[in-house]
Scaffold this active site. Structure first.
Site, short mmCIF file in Angstrom:
data_model
loop_
_atom_site.label_atom_id
_atom_site.label_comp_id
_atom_site.label_asym_id
_atom_site.label_seq_id
_atom_site.Cartn_x
_atom_site.Cartn_y
_atom_site.Cartn_z
CD GLU A 264 -3.28 -0.47 0.39
OE1 GLU A 264 -3.23 0.68 -0.14
OE2 GLU A 264 -4.26 -1.24 0.31
CG HIS B 109 -6.51 -3.47 -5.66
ND1 HIS B 109 -7.07 -2.88 -4.55
CD2 HIS B 109 -7.07 -4.70 -5.75
CE1 HIS B 109 -7.93 -3.74 -4.00
NE2 HIS B 109 -7.93 -4.85 -4.70
CG ASP C 101 -6.03 0.63 -5.56
OD1 ASP C 101 -7.06 0.06 -5.96
OD2 ASP C 101 -5.27 0.15 -4.70
ZN LIG Z 1 -6.20 -1.42 -3.46
#
Ligand SMILES: [Zn+2]
Length: 261
Positions: free
Chosen positions: A131, A169, A179
């Site tokens: 992330e 993603h 994203d």
């Molecule tokens: Zn994501």
């Protein structure tokens, strides 16, 4: 009074002491499962269990990249340490380049959700999730990307991850996820050996060329064609937000198919 003061003093010094403890407890429980033989539901006749001498741990084979869609790194760390959110990732990279490691690479994070790439569906079981702190609409600072490149280099070597298996993603969840955003430097990643990029110099489009088949060969789930095109553009033609494949896109696909298939 003193007790309250001591507790609060400790929680401000180590805000994640309680969740770290919970992590340790869970990891220990999974360790116990690994040591079990036979595994509960595999063989009923216990005496026929014969442990082999030759094995090791399963390795992650994909890297899935995300933007956090949150306002700060701290907010994301909090999100990933609250049980009810039921989301997590192996790594969180802050804007200043700080990397937080939140889960052992061999364990399964909850980051990909319902997703598909090629014939793979349980992406969480196959991948490491990273992330990147970003609200979803802003570019990624150089410090952050440099940290990411260093981390990817280590993971690629440690687990022998194929060049093609560094994806976003949005790539694995068309129509559901967007994203990392259009500012993500996929071309720079590819130049460093993480994912492929294209060169359309001299590329001819074959007369029978089918763009949707090409997307499928690369890995996209084409069940919803427009969503698949949108995810493809977010990764490879970032300045174009249309959901239409034009002649330039076709040339890109012709070249990418050769690399991804
Ligand atoms: Zn994501």
């Amino acid at each position: 009074m003193l007790a309250i003061f001591l507790i609060c003093n400790r929680c401000s010094q180590k805000p994640y002491a309680a969740t770290n403890k919970s992590y340790k407890k869970q990891a220990k429980a999974y360790g116990k499962i690994l040591a079990q033989y036979p595994v509960q539901d595999s063989v009923i006749n216990g005496p026929y269990w014969i442990g082999t001498t030759n094995f090791n741990l399963r390795k992650p084979n994909f890297i899935i990249l995300h933007h956090t869609a949150q306002d700060s790194c701290g907010q994301t760390l909090k999100t990933f340490t609250i049980v009810k959110t039921a989301v997590s990732a192996h790594y969180v990279i802050c804007k200043d380049g700080t990397i937080h490691h939140m889960l052992n690479d061999y364990l399964r994070a909850w980051q990909a959700g319902v997703s598909k790439w090629g014939n793979a569906t349980d992406i969480n079981s196959l991948s490491i999730g990273i992330e990147i702190d970003n609200n979803g609409f802003e570019p990624f600072p150089e410090l952050q990307i440099n940290s990411l490149l260093g981390l990817l280099d280590r993971l690629k070597k440690a687990y022998n991850i194929p060049v093609a298996n560094f994806i976003g993603h949005a790539d694995i969840a068309p129509g559901r996820k967007v994203d990392p955003n259009k500012y993500f430097p996929w071309q720079k990643l590819a130049e460093n050996g993480f994912g492929y990029w294209y060169d359309t110099t001299g590329v001819q489009i074959p007369p029978d060329f089918n763009a949707m088949s090409a997307l499928r060969i690369i890995g996209y789930d084409i069940k919803k064609p427009e969503a698949a095109i949108q995810s493809f553009k977010l990764h490879f033609v970032q300045q174009d937000s249309t959901k239409i494949i034009n002649e330039d896109d076709k040339r890109i696909l012709v070249d990418l198919v050769k690399k991804y298939q």
